[in-house]
Design an enzyme around this catalytic site. Sequence first.
Site, PDB file in Angstrom:
ATOM      1  N   HIS A 121      -7.372 -38.882 -11.692  1.00 60.96           N
ATOM      2  CA  HIS A 121      -8.733 -38.403 -11.633  1.00 60.96           C
ATOM      3  C   HIS A 121      -9.725 -39.126 -11.854  1.00 60.96           C
ATOM      4  CE1 HIS A 121      -9.883 -34.038 -10.359  1.00 60.96           C
ATOM      5  NE2 HIS A 121     -11.088 -34.811 -10.658  1.00 60.96           N
ATOM      6  N   GLU A 166      -8.703 -37.072  -4.520  1.00 64.54           N
ATOM      7  CA  GLU A 166      -9.656 -37.415  -3.684  1.00 64.54           C
ATOM      8  C   GLU A 166     -10.101 -38.818  -3.859  1.00 64.54           C
ATOM      9  OE1 GLU A 166     -13.198 -35.086  -4.687  1.00 64.54           O
ATOM     10  OE2 GLU A 166     -12.274 -33.126  -4.314  1.00 64.54           O
TER      11      GLU A 166
END
Length: 451
Positions: A121, A166
Amino acid sequence: MRDYIFPGDFRWGAATASYQIEGAARKGGKGESIWDRFTHIPGRIQDDTTGDVACDHYHRYREDVRLMREMGIQNYRFSISWPRIFPDASGRANEEGLRFYSDLVDALLENGIRPMVTLYHWDMPQWLQNLGGWLNRKSADYFVQYCEAVFSGLGDRVLSWITLNEPWVCAFNGYYAGDFAPGIRDFSSALQAAYNMLRAHGMAVRTYRKLHGNGEIGITLNLCPREPATDNAADQEAALRNDGYANRWFLDPLFKGCYPEDMMRYYQDMGLTLPDMEPMDMELIREPVDFLGVNYYYIEFTRAGGDNWPLYFTTTAGDYSVTEYGWPIVERGLTELLVRLDREYKHPKIYVTENGASFLDVVNVKGEVLDDCRIDYLERHIMACWDAVRQGVNLKGYYVWTLIDDFEWNTGFRNKFGLIYLDRRTGGRIVKKSGYWYRKIMEQNGIVNQD
Ligand code: FCB
Protein backbone atom coordinates in the site's frame (compact mmCIF):
# COMPACT_ATOMS: atom_id res chain seq x y z
CA MET A 1 -39.22 0.68 2.61
CA ARG A 2 -37.70 -2.68 1.82
CA ASP A 3 -34.77 -4.50 3.47
CA TYR A 4 -31.40 -5.03 1.83
CA ILE A 5 -30.07 -8.35 3.09
CA PHE A 6 -26.88 -9.87 1.68
CA PRO A 7 -26.00 -13.52 1.00
CA GLY A 8 -24.94 -15.51 4.08
CA ASP A 9 -21.24 -15.67 3.19
CA PHE A 10 -20.88 -11.92 2.63
CA ARG A 11 -17.92 -10.34 4.47
CA TRP A 12 -18.24 -7.01 6.26
CA GLY A 13 -15.14 -5.18 7.34
CA ALA A 14 -13.00 -2.08 7.58
CA ALA A 15 -9.67 -1.23 5.96
CA THR A 16 -6.46 0.65 6.85
CA ALA A 17 -2.91 0.97 5.52
CA SER A 18 0.43 0.79 7.31
CA TYR A 19 1.85 4.25 6.67
CA GLN A 20 -1.48 5.89 7.38
CA ILE A 21 -1.92 4.51 10.91
CA GLU A 22 1.13 2.79 12.34
CA GLY A 23 3.50 5.61 13.22
CA ALA A 24 6.67 4.22 14.86
CA ALA A 25 8.45 5.34 11.72
CA ARG A 26 11.86 4.49 13.15
CA LYS A 27 10.94 1.85 15.71
CA GLY A 28 11.26 -1.90 15.71
CA GLY A 29 14.09 -1.91 13.19
CA LYS A 30 11.98 -0.33 10.45
CA GLY A 31 13.83 1.30 7.55
CA GLU A 32 12.87 4.52 5.77
CA SER A 33 10.04 4.37 3.24
CA ILE A 34 9.46 6.68 0.30
CA TRP A 35 6.60 8.23 2.28
CA ASP A 36 8.86 8.91 5.26
CA ARG A 37 11.15 10.73 2.86
CA PHE A 38 8.41 12.54 0.94
CA THR A 39 6.46 13.84 3.94
CA HIS A 40 9.59 15.45 5.34
CA ILE A 41 10.11 17.61 2.25
CA PRO A 42 8.64 21.01 3.16
CA GLY A 43 5.50 21.89 1.24
CA ARG A 44 4.59 18.41 0.05
CA ILE A 45 1.83 17.74 2.60
CA GLN A 46 -1.01 20.23 2.74
CA ASP A 47 -1.16 20.56 6.53
CA ASP A 48 2.56 19.96 7.10
CA THR A 49 1.99 16.73 9.00
CA THR A 50 3.74 13.38 8.54
CA GLY A 51 3.00 9.75 9.34
CA ASP A 52 5.81 9.64 11.95
CA VAL A 53 3.29 9.01 14.71
CA ALA A 54 -0.02 8.77 12.80
CA CYS A 55 -2.51 6.87 15.03
CA ASP A 56 0.36 5.22 16.90
CA HIS A 57 -1.30 1.96 15.99
CA TYR A 58 2.07 0.21 16.22
CA HIS A 59 1.96 0.71 19.98
CA ARG A 60 -1.80 0.72 20.47
CA TYR A 61 -2.84 -2.13 18.22
CA ARG A 62 -4.26 -4.18 21.11
CA GLU A 63 -6.60 -1.35 22.04
CA ASP A 64 -7.57 -0.96 18.38
CA VAL A 65 -8.34 -4.64 18.02
CA ARG A 66 -10.44 -4.49 21.19
CA LEU A 67 -12.35 -1.54 19.76
CA MET A 68 -12.91 -3.46 16.54
CA ARG A 69 -14.38 -6.31 18.49
CA GLU A 70 -16.68 -3.96 20.37
CA MET A 71 -17.75 -2.53 17.05
CA GLY A 72 -18.52 -5.99 15.72
CA ILE A 73 -15.97 -5.80 12.91
CA GLN A 74 -15.61 -9.26 11.46
CA ASN A 75 -13.00 -8.64 8.77
CA TYR A 76 -10.03 -6.32 8.91
CA ARG A 77 -7.95 -5.31 5.92
CA PHE A 78 -4.53 -3.86 6.78
CA SER A 79 -1.24 -3.52 4.96
CA ILE A 80 2.32 -4.45 5.75
CA SER A 81 5.10 -1.93 5.66
CA TRP A 82 7.73 -3.39 3.35
CA PRO A 83 10.61 -1.44 4.98
CA ARG A 84 9.56 -2.85 8.36
CA ILE A 85 10.38 -6.28 6.95
CA PHE A 86 13.31 -5.34 4.70
CA PRO A 87 14.78 -2.16 6.22
CA ASP A 88 17.87 -2.23 4.00
CA ALA A 89 19.31 -3.83 0.90
CA SER A 90 21.04 -6.64 2.79
CA GLY A 91 18.32 -9.18 1.96
CA ARG A 92 17.94 -10.05 5.66
CA ALA A 93 14.37 -9.92 6.97
CA ASN A 94 13.79 -7.95 10.18
CA GLU A 95 12.37 -10.44 12.67
CA GLU A 96 11.01 -7.71 14.91
CA GLY A 97 8.93 -6.32 12.05
CA LEU A 98 7.51 -9.73 11.25
CA ARG A 99 6.75 -10.29 14.92
CA PHE A 100 4.67 -7.12 15.07
CA TYR A 101 2.40 -8.33 12.27
CA SER A 102 2.33 -11.85 13.62
CA ASP A 103 1.17 -10.54 17.02
CA LEU A 104 -1.41 -8.35 15.32
CA VAL A 105 -2.78 -11.33 13.38
CA ASP A 106 -2.96 -13.39 16.58
CA ALA A 107 -4.80 -10.59 18.38
CA LEU A 108 -7.28 -10.36 15.52
CA LEU A 109 -7.93 -14.08 15.41
CA GLU A 110 -8.32 -14.26 19.20
CA ASN A 111 -11.05 -11.65 18.83
CA GLY A 112 -12.78 -13.48 16.02
CA ILE A 113 -11.66 -11.04 13.31
CA ARG A 114 -10.52 -12.37 9.96
CA PRO A 115 -7.39 -10.64 8.60
CA MET A 116 -6.98 -9.61 4.97
CA VAL A 117 -3.46 -8.43 4.19
CA THR A 118 -2.33 -5.96 1.53
CA LEU A 119 1.31 -6.49 0.68
CA TYR A 120 1.90 -3.12 -0.96
CA HIS A 121 0.00 0.00 0.00
CA TRP A 122 2.57 2.45 -1.41
CA ASP A 123 5.31 2.55 1.24
CA MET A 124 8.25 1.25 -0.78
CA PRO A 125 11.59 1.05 1.03
CA GLN A 126 13.70 4.12 0.25
CA TRP A 127 16.73 1.93 -0.44
CA LEU A 128 14.81 0.35 -3.33
CA GLN A 129 13.67 3.75 -4.58
CA ASN A 130 17.36 4.67 -4.69
CA LEU A 131 17.76 1.82 -7.17
CA GLY A 132 15.00 3.28 -9.35
CA GLY A 133 11.90 2.09 -7.48
CA TRP A 134 9.21 0.73 -9.78
CA LEU A 135 11.18 1.94 -12.81
CA ASN A 136 13.68 -0.79 -12.13
CA ARG A 137 12.62 -4.13 -13.57
CA LYS A 138 14.29 -5.82 -10.64
CA SER A 139 11.85 -4.21 -8.19
CA ALA A 140 9.52 -7.11 -8.97
CA ASP A 141 12.18 -9.59 -7.80
CA TYR A 142 12.69 -7.66 -4.58
CA PHE A 143 8.92 -7.62 -4.11
CA VAL A 144 8.80 -11.40 -4.43
CA GLN A 145 11.58 -11.78 -1.88
CA TYR A 146 9.57 -9.62 0.53
CA CYS A 147 6.33 -11.50 -0.19
CA GLU A 148 8.04 -14.83 0.47
CA ALA A 149 9.12 -13.64 3.91
CA VAL A 150 5.60 -12.46 4.72
CA PHE A 151 3.89 -15.56 3.33
CA SER A 152 6.10 -17.81 5.39
CA GLY A 153 5.65 -15.68 8.53
CA LEU A 154 1.88 -15.24 8.35
CA GLY A 155 0.60 -17.62 5.68
CA ASP A 156 -0.52 -20.23 8.22
CA ARG A 157 -3.05 -17.76 9.68
CA VAL A 158 -3.79 -15.20 6.95
CA LEU A 159 -5.95 -16.63 4.19
CA SER A 160 -6.76 -13.49 2.17
CA TRP A 161 -4.02 -11.58 0.38
CA ILE A 162 -3.93 -8.50 -1.81
CA THR A 163 -0.73 -8.00 -3.77
CA LEU A 164 -1.01 -4.29 -4.61
CA ASN A 165 -3.32 -1.49 -3.62
CA GLU A 166 -4.27 0.88 -6.43
CA PRO A 167 -1.27 0.63 -8.76
CA TRP A 168 -2.81 3.45 -10.82
CA VAL A 169 -2.49 5.95 -7.97
CA CYS A 170 0.96 4.75 -7.12
CA ALA A 171 2.12 5.08 -10.74
CA PHE A 172 0.30 8.20 -11.89
CA ASN A 173 0.32 10.25 -8.69
CA GLY A 174 3.78 9.04 -7.76
CA TYR A 175 5.56 9.16 -11.15
CA TYR A 176 3.48 11.53 -13.29
CA ALA A 177 1.61 14.12 -11.15
CA GLY A 178 4.39 13.95 -8.57
CA ASP A 179 2.04 14.89 -5.72
CA PHE A 180 2.58 11.49 -4.06
CA ALA A 181 5.85 9.76 -3.18
CA PRO A 182 8.31 9.42 -4.82
CA GLY A 183 7.34 12.73 -6.45
CA ILE A 184 8.49 12.08 -10.04
CA ARG A 185 6.84 13.97 -12.93
CA ASP A 186 7.10 12.07 -16.16
CA PHE A 187 4.24 10.31 -17.94
CA SER A 188 6.34 7.64 -19.64
CA SER A 189 7.88 6.80 -16.27
CA ALA A 190 4.41 6.32 -14.84
CA LEU A 191 3.63 3.84 -17.62
CA GLN A 192 6.84 1.98 -16.88
CA ALA A 193 6.20 1.97 -13.11
CA ALA A 194 2.68 0.65 -13.64
CA TYR A 195 4.04 -2.11 -15.84
CA ASN A 196 6.60 -3.28 -13.32
CA MET A 197 3.99 -3.21 -10.59
CA LEU A 198 1.76 -5.51 -12.61
CA ARG A 199 4.71 -7.84 -13.21
CA ALA A 200 5.43 -7.80 -9.48
CA HIS A 201 1.80 -8.64 -8.84
CA GLY A 202 1.86 -11.63 -11.22
CA MET A 203 5.09 -12.91 -9.73
CA ALA A 204 3.69 -12.63 -6.21
CA VAL A 205 0.57 -14.57 -7.18
CA ARG A 206 2.70 -17.37 -8.66
CA THR A 207 4.94 -17.39 -5.60
CA TYR A 208 1.95 -17.67 -3.29
CA ARG A 209 0.57 -20.59 -5.21
CA LYS A 210 3.95 -22.30 -5.15
CA LEU A 211 4.41 -21.84 -1.41
CA HIS A 212 0.95 -22.21 0.09
CA GLY A 213 -2.11 -22.03 -2.04
CA ASN A 214 -4.61 -22.70 0.73
CA GLY A 215 -5.83 -19.10 0.85
CA GLU A 216 -6.97 -16.59 -1.75
CA ILE A 217 -4.94 -13.90 -3.47
CA GLY A 218 -5.97 -10.97 -5.65
CA ILE A 219 -5.26 -7.34 -6.47
CA THR A 220 -7.05 -4.11 -5.56
CA LEU A 221 -7.66 -1.42 -8.19
CA ASN A 222 -9.17 2.02 -7.79
CA LEU A 223 -11.88 2.02 -10.41
CA CYS A 224 -14.46 4.58 -11.25
CA PRO A 225 -16.76 5.22 -14.17
CA ARG A 226 -15.49 8.09 -16.33
CA GLU A 227 -18.70 9.44 -17.78
CA PRO A 228 -18.79 12.17 -20.42
CA ALA A 229 -19.84 15.51 -18.90
CA THR A 230 -22.18 16.07 -21.86
CA ASP A 231 -23.22 13.89 -24.75
CA ASN A 232 -21.24 15.79 -27.33
CA ALA A 233 -18.83 13.66 -29.32
CA ALA A 234 -15.65 15.29 -28.03
CA ASP A 235 -16.62 14.68 -24.39
CA GLN A 236 -17.54 11.10 -25.18
CA GLU A 237 -14.18 10.50 -26.78
CA ALA A 238 -12.43 12.12 -23.82
CA ALA A 239 -14.39 9.91 -21.40
CA LEU A 240 -13.34 6.80 -23.30
CA ARG A 241 -9.73 7.98 -23.12
CA ASN A 242 -10.09 8.63 -19.39
CA ASP A 243 -11.51 5.14 -18.94
CA GLY A 244 -8.60 3.68 -20.91
CA TYR A 245 -6.09 5.69 -18.92
CA ALA A 246 -7.39 4.79 -15.48
CA ASN A 247 -9.46 1.62 -15.69
CA ARG A 248 -8.70 -0.46 -18.78
CA TRP A 249 -4.93 0.15 -18.60
CA PHE A 250 -4.99 -2.16 -15.57
CA LEU A 251 -8.03 -4.36 -16.07
CA ASP A 252 -7.16 -5.47 -19.60
CA PRO A 253 -3.63 -6.73 -18.92
CA LEU A 254 -4.78 -8.46 -15.72
CA PHE A 255 -7.85 -10.14 -17.18
CA LYS A 256 -7.22 -10.22 -20.94
CA GLY A 257 -3.44 -10.31 -21.13
CA CYS A 258 -3.01 -7.22 -23.29
CA TYR A 259 -3.05 -3.45 -23.13
CA PRO A 260 -6.06 -1.69 -24.70
CA GLU A 261 -5.18 -0.98 -28.32
CA ASP A 262 -6.78 2.46 -28.47
CA MET A 263 -4.59 3.61 -25.57
CA MET A 264 -1.41 2.07 -26.96
CA ARG A 265 -2.03 3.96 -30.19
CA TYR A 266 -2.91 7.16 -28.37
CA TYR A 267 0.20 7.13 -26.20
CA GLN A 268 2.36 6.39 -29.21
CA ASP A 269 0.81 9.30 -31.12
CA MET A 270 1.58 11.54 -28.16
CA GLY A 271 5.23 10.57 -28.47
CA LEU A 272 5.35 8.70 -25.16
CA THR A 273 7.65 5.80 -24.47
CA LEU A 274 5.65 2.64 -23.92
CA PRO A 275 6.75 0.16 -21.24
CA ASP A 276 9.70 -2.03 -21.91
CA MET A 277 8.00 -5.39 -22.44
CA GLU A 278 9.69 -8.74 -22.57
CA PRO A 279 8.19 -11.93 -23.97
CA MET A 280 6.17 -13.83 -21.36
CA ASP A 281 5.60 -10.74 -19.19
CA MET A 282 1.94 -10.63 -20.15
CA GLU A 283 1.52 -14.29 -19.28
CA LEU A 284 2.76 -13.43 -15.84
CA ILE A 285 0.52 -10.40 -15.50
CA ARG A 286 -2.59 -12.31 -16.51
CA GLU A 287 -1.93 -15.07 -13.97
CA PRO A 288 -5.46 -15.81 -12.73
CA VAL A 289 -6.43 -14.21 -9.42
CA ASP A 290 -8.94 -15.49 -6.89
CA PHE A 291 -10.68 -12.13 -6.63
CA LEU A 292 -10.61 -8.53 -7.74
CA GLY A 293 -10.55 -5.87 -5.03
CA VAL A 294 -12.41 -2.70 -6.00
CA ASN A 295 -11.90 0.66 -4.30
CA TYR A 296 -14.78 2.92 -5.23
CA TYR A 297 -15.31 6.51 -4.17
CA TYR A 298 -16.90 8.52 -6.98
CA ILE A 299 -17.50 9.08 -10.70
CA GLU A 300 -15.46 11.42 -12.86
CA PHE A 301 -17.42 13.50 -15.34
CA THR A 302 -15.08 14.08 -18.23
CA ARG A 303 -14.86 17.12 -20.46
CA ALA A 304 -12.66 17.32 -23.56
CA GLY A 305 -9.96 19.96 -23.73
CA GLY A 306 -7.64 21.74 -21.36
CA ASP A 307 -3.90 21.94 -21.70
CA ASN A 308 -2.99 18.85 -19.71
CA TRP A 309 -0.71 17.04 -22.08
CA PRO A 310 -0.89 14.14 -22.91
CA LEU A 311 -4.48 13.46 -21.85
CA TYR A 312 -6.32 16.66 -22.79
CA PHE A 313 -9.38 16.36 -20.61
CA THR A 314 -10.63 17.84 -17.38
CA THR A 315 -13.04 16.36 -14.85
CA THR A 316 -15.86 17.76 -12.77
CA ALA A 317 -18.24 16.67 -10.03
CA GLY A 318 -21.27 17.25 -12.25
CA ASP A 319 -24.36 18.41 -10.38
CA TYR A 320 -23.88 16.08 -7.43
CA SER A 321 -23.25 17.08 -3.86
CA VAL A 322 -19.70 16.40 -2.76
CA THR A 323 -17.84 15.10 0.28
CA GLU A 324 -15.34 17.29 2.10
CA TYR A 325 -12.69 16.05 -0.32
CA GLY A 326 -14.76 17.42 -3.20
CA TRP A 327 -15.67 13.96 -4.47
CA PRO A 328 -19.21 13.73 -5.91
CA ILE A 329 -21.55 11.33 -4.12
CA VAL A 330 -22.86 9.04 -6.87
CA GLU A 331 -23.77 5.63 -5.54
CA ARG A 332 -25.22 4.42 -8.84
CA GLY A 333 -21.63 4.57 -10.14
CA LEU A 334 -20.74 1.68 -7.84
CA THR A 335 -23.56 -0.54 -9.09
CA GLU A 336 -22.76 0.29 -12.70
CA LEU A 337 -19.08 -0.37 -12.20
CA LEU A 338 -19.65 -3.74 -10.52
CA VAL A 339 -22.06 -4.86 -13.21
CA ARG A 340 -19.64 -3.79 -15.93
CA LEU A 341 -16.75 -5.69 -14.33
CA ASP A 342 -18.95 -8.74 -14.08
CA ARG A 343 -20.01 -8.63 -17.73
CA GLU A 344 -16.72 -7.55 -19.32
CA TYR A 345 -14.24 -9.49 -17.24
CA LYS A 346 -15.92 -12.89 -16.95
CA HIS A 347 -17.80 -12.76 -13.67
CA PRO A 348 -14.86 -12.38 -11.26
CA LYS A 349 -15.29 -12.72 -7.53
CA ILE A 350 -15.18 -9.17 -6.20
CA TYR A 351 -14.65 -7.53 -2.85
CA VAL A 352 -15.25 -3.82 -2.42
CA THR A 353 -12.00 -3.33 -0.52
CA GLU A 354 -12.53 0.40 0.10
CA ASN A 355 -15.50 2.74 0.13
CA GLY A 356 -16.08 5.69 2.40
CA ALA A 357 -16.20 9.45 2.72
CA SER A 358 -14.50 12.34 4.47
CA PHE A 359 -16.60 14.91 6.27
CA LEU A 360 -15.88 17.59 8.80
CA ASP A 361 -16.39 15.67 12.05
CA VAL A 362 -16.63 17.46 15.38
CA VAL A 363 -16.82 16.15 18.92
CA ASN A 364 -19.87 17.60 20.69
CA VAL A 365 -20.10 18.61 24.37
CA LYS A 366 -21.18 15.09 25.27
CA GLY A 367 -18.05 13.72 23.66
CA GLU A 368 -19.88 12.19 20.71
CA VAL A 369 -19.25 12.44 16.98
CA LEU A 370 -22.59 12.50 15.20
CA ASP A 371 -21.51 11.92 11.62
CA ASP A 372 -24.86 11.49 9.92
CA CYS A 373 -23.44 12.51 6.54
CA ARG A 374 -21.12 9.51 6.62
CA ILE A 375 -23.95 7.18 7.59
CA ASP A 376 -25.94 8.49 4.65
CA TYR A 377 -22.99 7.98 2.26
CA LEU A 378 -22.31 4.44 3.49
CA GLU A 379 -25.96 3.46 3.43
CA ARG A 380 -26.38 4.60 -0.17
CA HIS A 381 -23.31 2.67 -1.25
CA ILE A 382 -24.25 -0.49 0.62
CA MET A 383 -27.61 -0.36 -1.14
CA ALA A 384 -25.74 0.05 -4.42
CA CYS A 385 -23.76 -3.11 -3.62
CA TRP A 386 -26.95 -4.97 -2.86
CA ASP A 387 -28.31 -3.90 -6.22
CA ALA A 388 -25.22 -5.32 -7.92
CA VAL A 389 -25.65 -8.64 -6.09
CA ARG A 390 -29.28 -8.67 -7.22
CA GLN A 391 -28.04 -8.31 -10.79
CA GLY A 392 -25.85 -11.38 -10.44
CA VAL A 393 -22.49 -9.83 -9.60
CA ASN A 394 -20.27 -12.19 -7.60
CA LEU A 395 -19.69 -9.62 -4.86
CA LYS A 396 -18.54 -11.22 -1.63
CA GLY A 397 -17.59 -8.42 0.71
CA TYR A 398 -17.49 -4.75 1.60
CA TYR A 399 -14.79 -2.91 3.59
CA VAL A 400 -15.31 0.64 4.82
CA TRP A 401 -12.47 3.07 4.35
CA THR A 402 -11.46 3.50 7.10
CA LEU A 403 -11.35 2.16 10.62
CA ILE A 404 -9.90 5.27 12.24
CA ASP A 405 -9.13 8.86 11.17
CA ASP A 406 -5.68 8.61 9.65
CA PHE A 407 -2.91 10.27 7.67
CA GLU A 408 -4.46 10.80 4.25
CA TRP A 409 -1.36 11.08 2.06
CA ASN A 410 -0.70 14.54 0.68
CA THR A 411 -3.67 16.09 2.47
CA GLY A 412 -2.33 15.00 5.85
CA PHE A 413 -4.81 14.70 8.71
CA ARG A 414 -7.30 17.19 7.36
CA ASN A 415 -9.64 14.68 5.77
CA LYS A 416 -11.34 12.37 8.20
CA PHE A 417 -12.68 9.09 6.86
CA GLY A 418 -12.80 7.01 10.05
CA LEU A 419 -15.52 5.09 11.83
CA ILE A 420 -13.43 6.01 14.88
CA TYR A 421 -12.44 9.59 15.68
CA LEU A 422 -8.81 10.20 16.57
CA ASP A 423 -7.86 12.92 19.04
CA ARG A 424 -4.41 13.72 17.73
CA ARG A 425 -3.28 15.53 20.88
CA THR A 426 -3.99 12.66 23.26
CA GLY A 427 -4.19 9.69 20.90
CA GLY A 428 -7.69 9.06 22.33
CA ARG A 429 -10.25 7.20 20.21
CA ILE A 430 -14.01 7.82 20.04
CA VAL A 431 -16.29 5.49 18.11
CA LYS A 432 -18.41 7.73 15.87
CA LYS A 433 -22.14 7.36 15.37
CA SER A 434 -21.31 5.73 12.02
CA GLY A 435 -19.28 3.08 13.87
CA TYR A 436 -22.30 2.08 15.96
CA TRP A 437 -24.53 2.25 12.91
CA TYR A 438 -22.16 -0.02 10.97
CA ARG A 439 -22.20 -2.55 13.83
CA LYS A 440 -25.91 -2.95 13.23
CA ILE A 441 -25.47 -3.36 9.50
CA MET A 442 -22.91 -6.11 10.07
CA GLU A 443 -25.07 -7.84 12.69
CA GLN A 444 -28.09 -7.81 10.40
CA ASN A 445 -26.06 -8.68 7.31
CA GLY A 446 -27.47 -5.65 5.54
CA ILE A 447 -29.95 -2.86 5.97
CA VAL A 448 -33.16 -3.62 7.84
CA ASN A 449 -35.78 -0.91 7.72
CA GLN A 450 -38.09 -0.68 10.70
CA ASP A 451 -41.21 0.54 8.89
C1 FCB B 1 -7.48 5.44 -1.59
C2 FCB B 1 -6.32 4.84 -0.82
C3 FCB B 1 -6.50 4.89 0.67
C4 FCB B 1 -7.17 6.15 1.13
C5 FCB B 1 -8.42 6.46 0.32
C6 FCB B 1 -9.14 7.70 0.75
O1 FCB B 1 -7.03 5.89 -2.84
O2 FCB B 1 -6.14 3.51 -1.18
O3 FCB B 1 -5.24 4.69 1.25
O4 FCB B 1 -6.30 7.20 1.20
O5 FCB B 1 -8.07 6.57 -1.03
